[in-house]
Design a protein around this motif. Structure first.
Motif, PDB file in Angstrom:
ATOM      1  N   ALA A   1      11.001  11.551  -4.116  1.00  0.00           N
ATOM      2  CA  ALA A   1      10.479  12.982  -4.523  1.00  0.00           C
ATOM      3  C   ALA A   1      11.713  13.954  -4.947  1.00  0.00           C
ATOM      4  O   ALA A   1      11.611  14.984  -5.801  1.00  0.00           O
TER       5      ALA A   1
ATOM      6  N   TYR B   1       6.256  -3.986 -16.057  1.00  0.00           N
ATOM      7  CA  TYR B   1       6.435  -4.903 -15.100  1.00  0.00           C
ATOM      8  C   TYR B   1       5.473  -5.774 -15.226  1.00  0.00           C
ATOM      9  O   TYR B   1       4.322  -5.341 -15.069  1.00  0.00           O
TER      10      TYR B   1
ATOM     11  N   GLN C   1      17.779   0.770  -7.204  1.00  0.00           N
ATOM     12  CA  GLN C   1      18.633   1.720  -6.259  1.00  0.00           C
ATOM     13  C   GLN C   1      17.821   2.583  -5.528  1.00  0.00           C
ATOM     14  O   GLN C   1      18.295   3.322  -4.692  1.00  0.00           O
TER      15      GLN C   1
ATOM     16  N   ARG D   1       4.494  16.092  -3.681  1.00  0.00           N
ATOM     17  CA  ARG D   1       3.288  16.986  -3.627  1.00  0.00           C
ATOM     18  C   ARG D   1       3.718  18.581  -3.173  1.00  0.00           C
ATOM     19  O   ARG D   1       3.046  19.443  -3.787  1.00  0.00           O
TER      20      ARG D   1
ATOM     21  N   PRO E   1      13.423   1.327 -12.306  1.00  0.00           N
ATOM     22  CA  PRO E   1      13.559   0.659 -11.041  1.00  0.00           C
ATOM     23  C   PRO E   1      14.253  -0.858 -11.223  1.00  0.00           C
ATOM     24  O   PRO E   1      14.737  -1.449 -10.343  1.00  0.00           O
TER      25      PRO E   1
HETATM   26  C1  FAD Z   1       7.986  -1.294 -10.177  1.00  0.00           C
HETATM   27  C2  FAD Z   1       8.993  -0.803  -9.147  1.00  0.00           C
HETATM   28  C3  FAD Z   1       9.983  -1.761  -8.600  1.00  0.00           C
HETATM   29  C4  FAD Z   1      11.108  -1.127  -7.675  1.00  0.00           C
HETATM   30  N1  FAD Z   1      11.955  -1.964  -7.358  1.00  0.00           N
HETATM   31  C5  FAD Z   1      13.100  -1.315  -6.624  1.00  0.00           C
HETATM   32  C6  FAD Z   1      14.060  -2.431  -6.021  1.00  0.00           C
HETATM   33  O1  FAD Z   1      14.061  -3.487  -6.344  1.00  0.00           O
HETATM   34  N2  FAD Z   1      14.848  -1.800  -5.129  1.00  0.00           N
HETATM   35  C7  FAD Z   1      14.664  -0.623  -4.801  1.00  0.00           C
HETATM   36  O2  FAD Z   1      15.670  -0.284  -3.834  1.00  0.00           O
HETATM   37  N3  FAD Z   1      13.767   0.156  -4.943  1.00  0.00           N
HETATM   38  C8  FAD Z   1      12.973  -0.134  -5.999  1.00  0.00           C
HETATM   39  N4  FAD Z   1      12.017   0.720  -6.466  1.00  0.00           N
HETATM   40  C9  FAD Z   1      11.876   2.039  -6.102  1.00  0.00           C
HETATM   41  C10 FAD Z   1      11.407   2.218  -4.638  1.00  0.00           C
HETATM   42  O3  FAD Z   1      10.027   1.745  -4.536  1.00  0.00           O
HETATM   43  C11 FAD Z   1      11.392   3.816  -4.248  1.00  0.00           C
HETATM   44  O4  FAD Z   1      12.570   4.257  -4.645  1.00  0.00           O
HETATM   45  C12 FAD Z   1      11.125   3.958  -2.930  1.00  0.00           C
HETATM   46  O5  FAD Z   1       9.853   3.425  -2.477  1.00  0.00           O
HETATM   47  C13 FAD Z   1      11.230   5.303  -2.564  1.00  0.00           C
HETATM   48  O6  FAD Z   1      10.587   5.772  -1.268  1.00  0.00           O
HETATM   49  P1  FAD Z   1       9.946   7.035  -1.017  1.00  0.00           P
HETATM   50  O7  FAD Z   1       9.835   7.016   0.646  1.00  0.00           O
HETATM   51  O8  FAD Z   1      10.532   8.268  -1.355  1.00  0.00           O
HETATM   52  O9  FAD Z   1       8.696   7.065  -1.561  1.00  0.00           O
HETATM   53  P2  FAD Z   1       7.205   5.813  -1.610  1.00  0.00           P
HETATM   54  O10 FAD Z   1       7.710   4.708  -1.147  1.00  0.00           O
HETATM   55  O11 FAD Z   1       6.822   6.044  -2.954  1.00  0.00           O
HETATM   56  O12 FAD Z   1       6.454   6.608  -0.437  1.00  0.00           O
HETATM   57  C14 FAD Z   1       5.489   7.692  -0.553  1.00  0.00           C
HETATM   58  C15 FAD Z   1       4.751   7.794   0.789  1.00  0.00           C
HETATM   59  O13 FAD Z   1       4.187   9.087   0.852  1.00  0.00           O
HETATM   60  C16 FAD Z   1       2.718   8.592   0.932  1.00  0.00           C
HETATM   61  N5  FAD Z   1       1.895  10.113   0.628  1.00  0.00           N
HETATM   62  C17 FAD Z   1       1.930  10.507  -0.989  1.00  0.00           C
HETATM   63  N6  FAD Z   1       1.002  11.623  -0.619  1.00  0.00           N
HETATM   64  C18 FAD Z   1       0.887  11.940   0.461  1.00  0.00           C
HETATM   65  C19 FAD Z   1       0.454  13.184   1.054  1.00  0.00           C
HETATM   66  N7  FAD Z   1      -0.119  14.108   0.630  1.00  0.00           N
HETATM   67  N8  FAD Z   1       0.091  13.036   2.442  1.00  0.00           N
HETATM   68  C20 FAD Z   1       0.586  11.918   3.149  1.00  0.00           C
HETATM   69  N9  FAD Z   1       1.212  10.665   2.801  1.00  0.00           N
HETATM   70  C21 FAD Z   1       1.415  10.796   1.384  1.00  0.00           C
HETATM   71  C22 FAD Z   1       2.299   7.488   0.167  1.00  0.00           C
HETATM   72  O14 FAD Z   1       1.151   7.016   0.568  1.00  0.00           O
HETATM   73  C23 FAD Z   1       3.536   6.756   0.269  1.00  0.00           C
HETATM   74  O15 FAD Z   1       3.468   5.868   1.598  1.00  0.00           O
HETATM   75  C24 FAD Z   1      10.904   0.295  -7.382  1.00  0.00           C
HETATM   76  C25 FAD Z   1       9.901   1.114  -7.902  1.00  0.00           C
HETATM   77  C26 FAD Z   1       9.088   0.534  -8.658  1.00  0.00           C
HETATM   78  C27 FAD Z   1       8.075   1.648  -9.264  1.00  0.00           C
END
Ligand code: FAD
Length: 361
Positions: free
Chosen positions: A267, A152, A277, A128, A273
């Motif tokens: 980000a 998926y 990783q 964002r 997926p």
């Molecule tokens: C179908 C699928 C399967 C996957 N399988 C795997 C796997 O097997 N192993 C693996 O390691 N990874 C996997 N991943 C990847 C994994 O989900 C992500 O890499 C990981 O969750 C990234 O973490 P993050 O904290 O960067 O983002 P996210 O986990 O997406 O978290 C972002 C957070 O920010 C919050 N947020 C957004 N905007 C705002 C705002 N304006 N204000 C406050 N909060 C906000 C959201 O609510 C959320 O809680 C998979 C992804 C997908 C789509």
């Protein structure tokens, strides 16, 4: 997090980082029902017309649902003395100094604001803060996008005493079919079975209904996942997810940015997926962030540059694995990884490197 209902395998490097930050957490996860997997010996892996050998290894990791992992990490973070977690709080913008050269905190949706020396954007692949920085005149990082459009379909099953003779299974169909089936154990004596296809690359889309999915799983080159499904009771409904593109923001090439702001996790980089990783890459960026701050001693432009470079280095290999594997398929579009890569294998896991390298552009 919509993806939280899909299978989430934590790679060994990620589990080791979590254990280093939160000693005993892997044992805690096991006590809550996570299943310890030897990621070589316990995995039935069918790919390229055969099943891989399964020697014992030291590569162990806990298999569990994403919500269990998330809850457990959150509890540990909450227990750190200076940490306060604000639930149901949406960040609506960045606060900056008058010149707009330093981020001084965030503005919340309820109209209040929070001051901070460092704002870490971990809002996922939408990042964002980039839109807010654009309003202040800052350029977006150069971004690589590799389109895959994968679908998926996942379903949870009760274990019902079924012992298939392996801890988890992966069946990769022939490259032309562009599809894969996998079964992973979950806490609570359950399995999660995933059927996935590269729909956007003229691959198949897995069906939804249980009987259709069973027939679909039976059409794979190995019957093991269909056998598991047939012997187990489905719990709840199947859950779908569509993932459009691998996306990497090259923060290491950012020249103009405000001090006091860094992005982390999806980000910065969001991978196909199927390679599992994302969480581990986010943890490795968190390690790079901590090391950069320790090294420079304060939030400064030098600190951010150091972190951006370290994050870029950390992401080069997993990006090359994901994108290199995806480029095996006709129709994959976007920039190929510039590093020499082992993209001679089949999706999702490339074969070991050969002496030749791929063409890069
Ligand atoms: C179908 C699928 C399967 C996957 N399988 C795997 C796997 O097997 N192993 C693996 O390691 N990874 C996997 N991943 C990847 C994994 O989900 C992500 O890499 C990981 O969750 C990234 O973490 P993050 O904290 O960067 O983002 P996210 O986990 O997406 O978290 C972002 C957070 O920010 C919050 N947020 C957004 N905007 C705002 C705002 N304006 N204000 C406050 N909060 C906000 C959201 O609510 C959320 O809680 C998979 C992804 C997908 C789509």
């Amino acid at each position: 997090m919509p993806q939280g209902r899909q299978p989430h395998l934590l790679l060994v490097a990620g589990a080791r980082l979590l254990e280093a930050w939160f000693p005993g957490i892997v044992g805690e996860l096991r006590a809550m029902g996570a299943v310890d997997l030897d990621l070589s010996a316990d995995i039935y892996w069918h790919q390229g017309g055969g099943v891989t050998r399964r020697p014992r290894s030291t590569l162990h990791g806990p298999a569990m649902s994403r919500p269990l992992l998330e809850r457990t990490v959150r509890k540990r973070v909450e227990a750190l003395a200076p940490v306060r977690i604000r639930d149901r709080t949406t960040v609506a913008g960045l606060a900056t100094d008058a010149a707009g050269t330093r981020v001084t905190g965030v503005r919340l949706q309820d109209g209040s604001s929070l001051a901070g020396d460092l704002v870490v954007d971990a809002t996922g692949r939408g990042a964002r803060s980039l839109a807010w920085l654009a309003e202040l005149g800052y350029p977006a990082p150069p971004t690589s996008v590799v389109e895959i459009d994968t679908r998926y379909v996942s379903q949870i099953y009760r274990r019902d005493g079924v012992d298939p003779g392996w801890g988890a299974a992966v069946v990769v169909d022939e490259p032309a079919a562009k599809r894969l089936a996998t079964a992973l154990p979950l806490e609570g004596d359950r399995w999660i079975v995933l059927l996935t296809g590269l729909t956007g690359l003229n691959g198949e889309t897995p069906p939804l209904a249980e009987t259709d999915r069973l027939a679909y799983a039976r059409s794979f080159p190995s019957p093991v996942i269909a056998e598991l499904m047939a012997a187990s009771e489905p719990l709840g409904e199947p859950v779908t997810h569509r993932f459009p593109t691998n996306q990497r923001r090259h923060v290491e090439r950012l020249r103009r940015f405000p001090v006091g702001w860094v992005p982390l996790g999806d980000a910065v980089c969001s991978f196909d997926p199927i390679y599992g990783q994302g969480m581990t890459a986010a943890a490795m960026q968190a390690r790079a962030l901590g090391a950069s701050l320790d090294r420079t001693g304060r939030v400064s432009r030098r600190f951010a540059r150091r972190y951006f470079r370290a994050a870029g280095r950390t992401l080069a290999a997993p990006w090359s694995i994901a994108v290199g594997g995806d480029f095996v398929y006709d129709g994959t579009s976007g920039p190929r990884p510039s590093e020499p890569t082992s993209s001679t294998g089949t999706w999702p896991w490339p074969a070991p490197p050969r002496s030749t390298t791929t063409r890069s552009r």
